[in-house]
Design an enzyme around this catalytic site. Structure first.
Site, PDB file in Angstrom:
ATOM      1  N   SER A   1       0.816  -1.218   0.000  1.00 49.76           N
ATOM      2  CA  SER A   1       0.000   0.000   0.000  1.00 49.76           C
ATOM      3  C   SER A   1       0.848   1.266   0.000  1.00 49.76           C
ATOM      4  CB  SER A   1      -0.942  -0.024   1.210  1.00 49.76           C
ATOM      5  OG  SER A   1      -0.188  -0.199   2.381  1.00 49.76           O
ATOM      6  N   CYS A   2       0.183   2.387  -0.193  1.00 48.28           N
ATOM      7  CA  CYS A   2       0.828   3.689  -0.208  1.00 48.28           C
ATOM      8  C   CYS A   2       1.284   4.007   1.224  1.00 48.28           C
ATOM      9  CB  CYS A   2      -0.143   4.778  -0.661  1.00 48.28           C
ATOM     10  SG  CYS A   2      -0.825   4.483  -2.302  1.00 48.28           S
ATOM     11  N   PRO A   3       2.399   4.646   1.439  1.00 44.56           N
ATOM     12  CA  PRO A   3       3.332   5.105   0.395  1.00 44.56           C
ATOM     13  C   PRO A   3       4.461   4.109   0.110  1.00 44.56           C
ATOM     14  CG  PRO A   3       3.996   6.047   2.484  1.00 44.56           C
ATOM     15  CD  PRO A   3       2.842   5.120   2.781  1.00 44.56           C
TER      16      PRO A   3
END
Lengths: 419, 77
Positions: B15-17
């Site tokens: 997932s981000c980041p």
């Protein structure tokens, strides 16, 4: 005992002076035996010695007082040149044994209250008190207008403060904290509209607390059937998606319309882009920044990123040509912002105006009145929409429900192109 | 497409980041102009990573939709 505020006494004398030498008359309304409102009325007799209220005006005043939750407590009249006691004429014409008769003598500068039962005059002790809030007497309907909301704990109020787009300076926050500690219960409540409320303030501290807040530029908020504080996201000032200056617009709308009376509560929101963080579509009027994109073939490298990030599939591709379906485009600027070679560029930015959104008991998402209007056009539409609601809305009817009652197409047409 | 891919990484379920950090780390091993292939998730990942790469001067040159993931080809800037 008959309680009346100094302000009301002043109003009665002022009315008397302006109508002298004729007798002036009117109703006094209030709640729990305390007079909080004065309704100056016409003396139909236009006489220096007696008075008659106009039945039509009586009816209007009673209805207005009742709509504010007040009762008519007294009839007042002035004696321009004689003492403050009922004349034989007054006694003879006193039909209602429950109402208080207030008489103000202009010559003696004196005010007295009486009950008159079957010709018998009972002198009531008058207590003049001076509690004033925002220049108003302790009148709950009027206080709500200035963000002072009675709690269920008797004598205690929530102070709803005014903010625009939820912005407060450090000095203001520190003052709010001081006030909450000094006059409240040591905490603040954050409202759903980016406002701050100080709870548990006793009514005797409301005025001093208000003044201390005003010293750092904090005004009172609003409650009841009127334009509430304006909500806004941070917009282009800080947000990478922000297309418009939301703070400037929120301030302008606040300065034009805050606290204006409307048929029911009325909420405005300004959101910087179609991500819609400030929920423009859940407010009576919402302004949303937007950008219409245009594809420039010579810059395009055919990577297909735009096809895959467009949230509404408004972009399609045929024979290496990208096409925009304007019906589907929501002006979000994701394509222009993502495109690796800036082949998608902003062709036009503007202010999309939404009307009639509401949550609450009967939720309704807003109707789009106009897409990507110019700034001045959007202000004009807000003005027209609000006036339309003030003219056509029924009491306790939200703007959106009025639109559905009258018909969406008709309302849109009349706001956009009406006289 | 007959491209000369220097390196390939699978960022499915990253997932981000972190997906962006891993992409940058992979790009750091490449020379300017060389190509990196990244498998990115739908949703936030495909929306954010290419845009952040643009800000850093790299260029997405192709995106292929594989359903829940995207195969993204990036040219180091």
């Amino acid at each position: 005992m008959f309680k009346i505020n100094q302000e009301i006494v002043n109003q009665i004398f002022k009315h008397g002076e302006s109508d002298a030498p004729l007798e002036a008359c009117g109703y006094l309304a209030g709640k729990d035996g305390i007079v909080t409102r004065c309704y100056p009325m016409d003396n139909k007799d236009r006489s220096e010695e007696h008075f008659t209220l106009d039945p039509e005006e009586q009816f209007k005043v009673i209805r207005e007082a009742n709509s504010l939750g007040l009762n008519i407590l007294a009839v007042y009249h002035t004696h321009p040149a004689t003492p403050a006691r009922p004349s034989n004429e007054d006694i003879r014409l006193a039909y209602d044994p429950n109402i208080v008769y207030v008489i103000a003598s202009l010559s003696d500068k004196e005010i007295k209250a009486f009950k008159i039962k079957k010709g018998e005059v009972l002198n009531l002790k008058i207590e003049i008190e001076g509690l004033k809030i925002c220049g108003l007497e302790l009148d709950l309907a009027a206080m709500k207008k200035f963000g002072m909301i009675q709690q269920k704990q008797k004598g205690f109020f929530a102070m709803r403060l005014h903010t625009v787009g939820g912005d407060l300076t450090v000095a203001q926050l520190q003052r709010i904290a001081d006030i909450a500690k000094k006059y409240g219960e040591g905490f603040v409540h954050l409202s759903t509209r980016q406002g701050v409320e100080i709870h548990g303030v006793h009514n005797k501290y409301l005025e001093i607390a208000r003044k201390e807040l005003a010293e750092v530029g904090i005004k009172m908020g609003a409650c009841g059937p009127r334009v509430r504080i304006v909500v806004a996201c941070p917009g282009e000032a800080t947000c990478r998606w922000g297309i418009i200056d939301t703070k400037e617009m929120a301030k302008e709308l606040d300065s034009r319309y805050f606290r204006e009376d409307t048929p029911h509560k009325f909420k405005l929101s300004v959101t910087g882009c179609p991500h819609n963080c400030a929920k423009a579509t859940e407010n009576d009027i919402g302004i949303m920044g937007g950008m219409l994109p245009r594809w420039e073939e010579d810059k395009c490298i055919n990577c297909d990123l735009c096809l895959n990030v467009c949230p509404t599939e408004a972009i399609t591709k045929e024979d290496n040509q990208y096409k925009l379906n304007e019906e589907k485009c929501i002006y979000c600027s994701i394509c222009t912002s993502s495109c690796p070679t800036s082949a998608w560029v902003g062709a036009k930015t503007g202010y999309t105006v939404f009307i009639g959104g509401t949550m609450g008991k009967i939720p309704r998402l807003a109707t789009r009145l106009k897409a990507l209007a110019e700034k001045e056009e959007s202000y004009r539409l807000v003005e027209r929409a609000l006036r339309y609601y003030q003219e056509n809305g029924r009491k306790k009817e939200r703007f959106g429900h009025m639109i559905d009652r009258i018909g969406v197409d008709k309302v849109k047409e009349e706001i956009l192109n009406g006289p | 497409m007959g491209l000369d891919i220097k390196k390939s990484i699978n960022l499915h379920n990253i997932s981000c980041p972190m997906n962006f950090v891993k992409t940058k780390a992979a790009l750091a091993e490449l020379q300017q102009g060389e190509l990196l292939e990244v498998l990115l998730d739908e949703g936030e990942a495909i929306l954010n990573v290419p845009r952040s790469l643009k800000d850093e001067g790299h260029q997405v040159i192709n995106v292929e939709n594989l359903g829940e993931t995207f195969k993204v080809i990036i040219k180091k800037g």
